[in-house]
Design a protein around this motif. Structure first.
Motif, PDB file in Angstrom:
ATOM      1  N   TRP A  46       0.853  -1.177   0.000  1.00  0.00           N
ATOM      2  CA  TRP A  46       0.000   0.000   0.000  1.00  0.00           C
ATOM      3  C   TRP A  46       0.894   1.234   0.000  1.00  0.00           C
ATOM      4  CZ3 TRP A  46      -1.821  -4.499   1.913  1.00  0.00           C
ATOM      5  CH2 TRP A  46      -3.151  -4.830   1.620  1.00  0.00           C
ATOM      6  N   ILE A  55       0.776  10.400  -6.039  1.00  0.00           N
ATOM      7  CA  ILE A  55       0.491   9.928  -7.389  1.00  0.00           C
ATOM      8  C   ILE A  55       1.432   8.808  -7.833  1.00  0.00           C
ATOM      9  CG2 ILE A  55       1.995  11.648  -8.480  1.00  0.00           C
ATOM     10  CD1 ILE A  55      -1.438  10.407  -9.800  1.00  0.00           C
ATOM     11  N   ASP A  58      -0.150   5.278  -7.918  1.00  0.00           N
ATOM     12  CA  ASP A  58      -0.999   4.990  -9.081  1.00  0.00           C
ATOM     13  C   ASP A  58      -0.155   4.735 -10.323  1.00  0.00           C
ATOM     14  OD1 ASP A  58      -3.818   5.766  -7.993  1.00  0.00           O
ATOM     15  OD2 ASP A  58      -2.560   7.472  -7.491  1.00  0.00           O
ATOM     16  N   ALA A  61       1.618   1.317 -10.157  1.00  0.00           N
ATOM     17  CA  ALA A  61       0.675   0.215 -10.381  1.00  0.00           C
ATOM     18  C   ALA A  61       0.351   0.086 -11.866  1.00  0.00           C
ATOM     19  CB  ALA A  61      -0.596   0.439  -9.566  1.00  0.00           C
ATOM     20  N   ALA A  62       0.168   1.228 -12.557  1.00  0.00           N
ATOM     21  CA  ALA A  62      -0.112   1.189 -13.991  1.00  0.00           C
ATOM     22  C   ALA A  62       1.101   0.707 -14.776  1.00  0.00           C
ATOM     23  CB  ALA A  62      -0.543   2.572 -14.477  1.00  0.00           C
ATOM     24  N   HIS A  73      -1.482  -0.919  -4.162  1.00  0.00           N
ATOM     25  CA  HIS A  73      -2.648  -0.052  -4.006  1.00  0.00           C
ATOM     26  C   HIS A  73      -2.210   1.342  -3.571  1.00  0.00           C
ATOM     27  CE1 HIS A  73      -4.951  -3.842  -3.896  1.00  0.00           C
ATOM     28  NE2 HIS A  73      -4.056  -4.251  -3.025  1.00  0.00           N
ATOM     29  N   ALA A  74      -2.919   2.356  -4.048  1.00  0.00           N
ATOM     30  CA  ALA A  74      -2.705   3.727  -3.585  1.00  0.00           C
ATOM     31  C   ALA A  74      -3.765   4.065  -2.540  1.00  0.00           C
ATOM     32  CB  ALA A  74      -2.783   4.705  -4.751  1.00  0.00           C
ATOM     33  N   ARG A  76      -5.188   7.351  -0.267  1.00  0.00           N
ATOM     34  CA  ARG A  76      -5.163   8.813  -0.102  1.00  0.00           C
ATOM     35  C   ARG A  76      -5.959   9.193   1.147  1.00  0.00           C
ATOM     36  NH1 ARG A  76      -4.940   8.003  -5.507  1.00  0.00           N
ATOM     37  NH2 ARG A  76      -3.303   9.187  -6.569  1.00  0.00           N
ATOM     38  N   ALA A 211      -8.429   2.817 -17.681  1.00  0.00           N
ATOM     39  CA  ALA A 211      -7.746   2.477 -16.436  1.00  0.00           C
ATOM     40  C   ALA A 211      -6.230   2.612 -16.552  1.00  0.00           C
ATOM     41  CB  ALA A 211      -8.119   1.059 -16.010  1.00  0.00           C
ATOM     42  N   PRO A 215      -4.114   7.334 -14.057  1.00  0.00           N
ATOM     43  CA  PRO A 215      -3.182   8.132 -13.252  1.00  0.00           C
ATOM     44  C   PRO A 215      -2.704   9.401 -13.959  1.00  0.00           C
ATOM     45  CG  PRO A 215      -2.596   5.814 -13.139  1.00  0.00           C
ATOM     46  CD  PRO A 215      -3.640   5.934 -14.208  1.00  0.00           C
ATOM     47  N   ARG A 218      -5.501  11.962 -13.694  1.00  0.00           N
ATOM     48  CA  ARG A 218      -5.458  12.544 -12.347  1.00  0.00           C
ATOM     49  C   ARG A 218      -4.311  13.546 -12.240  1.00  0.00           C
ATOM     50  NH1 ARG A 218      -6.921  11.070  -7.017  1.00  0.00           N
ATOM     51  NH2 ARG A 218      -7.809   9.074  -7.709  1.00  0.00           N
ATOM     52  N   ARG A 219      -3.146  13.170 -12.753  1.00  0.00           N
ATOM     53  CA  ARG A 219      -1.971  14.039 -12.692  1.00  0.00           C
ATOM     54  C   ARG A 219      -2.218  15.342 -13.457  1.00  0.00           C
ATOM     55  NH1 ARG A 219       3.118  15.125 -10.237  1.00  0.00           N
ATOM     56  NH2 ARG A 219       4.349  16.255 -11.779  1.00  0.00           N
TER      57      ARG A 219
END
Length: 342
Positions: A46, A55, A58, A61-62, A73-74, A76, A211, A215, A218-219
């Motif tokens: 985590w 960030i 994420d 993970a990608a 997992h991220a 927040r 998916a 990230p 989001r960034r």
């Protein structure tokens, strides 16, 4: 634009330009840390962090995708999932080392017996980790947290590299080299970031992605909000096909000039997702809004993620230049933190 604003822009542009160069050293340092800090057997990880410090979870993970034999997992916020316990790994990330959510999560992870690793540039988090004998990864000092993402991403990928069937070292070297070569074009006033900023204009952008690119969406949202001092939104595909189309379809034409849609994809984006995104783009345009598909270059997740980070960074700075916003300063966050401590 004042001299101070121009100096801010120049400083941020130089920091965005260094993002690819942070990844390799971060990876090597993270790999050394992982050899001494982590169990031999892969464990769930985590990554706990907020804003620019969060960030990297994420993105990593990608980048790993389904190649990893463990989950990443991220998180927040200070509330940790029940599954984070002894035998799992908690990476606590706070650039300043003073983020209250991460400090609280650090204590909770310790009480649960999880293996802890700290990512920070200084502050209480480093002090506590050193006192408790918790391994630390030092982020580059004296810069905004969001501009240390290359180091954090490289460090996290290095930390878990020994758990993978094959090392990511070669992929990272390849991706960094290609992103470095593209970066001057991204930074150019005649390049794709400047062109997209001109097209977005004063509109509020909705950034959509599948998916694998979420990230980056989001960034881009956080970069636009912190650097350009403007609101932006992001949403995931195909989920947005089940609600966003209703909102765009009902958008009154007099309001359409206020909004825009940016749809991210890469060469590996699937056919159904492309078709749905193309429909959404046509729909937004039919209502008089701005809409554009942006394809990120690269044929490997690490490469297109790095390109997305750098392209989005320059996009936000061209928008900041347009709105005469000082990109380095985040006074609103400082005021919020002060209000929470009084």
């Amino acid at each position: 634009m004042t001299a101070g604003h121009r100096a801010d822009l120049d400083r941020m542009r130089s920091l965005v330009a260094t993002l690819p160069d942070q990844v390799d050293p971060g990876f090597r340092a993270g790999a050394c840390l992982g050899e001494s800090a982590l169990r031999i057997d892969p464990s769930p990880v985590w990554f706990v962090g907020m804003g620019g410090s969060g960030i990297a979870g994420d993105l990593a993970a990608a980048a790993l995708g389904d190649r990893a034999g463990f989950s990443l997992h991220a998180v927040r916020g200070p509330e940790l999932p029940p599954d984070l316990r002894k035998g799992t790994v908690a990476v606590l990330s706070s650039y300043s080392g003073e983020t209250w959510e991460v400090l609280r999560a650090y204590d909770v992870a310790g009480r649960r017996g999880a293996t802890r690793v700290v990512f920070a540039a200084g502050g209480q988090l480093i002090d506590r980790a050193e006192k408790d004998g918790v391994p630390t990864f030092r982020l580059p000092p004296d810069q905004p947290p969001r501009t240390a993402v290359g180091s954090a991403l490289g460090g996290l990928l290095g930390l878990v590299d020994a758990w993978l069937p094959t090392s990511n070292a070669g992929r990272i070297t390849h991706a960094v080299g290609r992103t470095r070569r593209r970066s001057p074009r991204f930074a150019s006033s005649r390049g794709p970031a400047a062109a997209l900023a001109r097209a977005v204009g004063d509109r509020t952008p909705y950034i959509y992605a599948g998916a694998d690119l979420l990230p980056i969406a989001r960034r881009w949202r956080t970069d636009i909000e912190e650097n350009a001092k403007r609101l932006a939104m992001f949403d995931g595909l195909p989920e947005a096909f089940h609600h966003a189309v209703v909102g765009w379809d009902a958008l009154p034409r007099p309001e359409a000039a206020r909004w825009g849609a940016i749809l991210l994809r890469w060469s590996g984006t699937g056919r159904d997702l492309k078709r749905g995104a193309a429909y959404l783009e046509r729909l937004a345009r039919s209502r008089g809004a701005f809409a554009r598909t942006v394809q990120l270059p690269g044929d490997d997740p690490i490469e297109y993620l790095l390109n997305g980070i750098v392209l989005g960074g320059y996009l936000s700075l061209f928008l900041a230049e347009r709105s005469r916003a000082p990109p380095l300063r985040t006074d609103a966050i400082d005021r919020l933190k002060a209000a929470l401590t009084t």
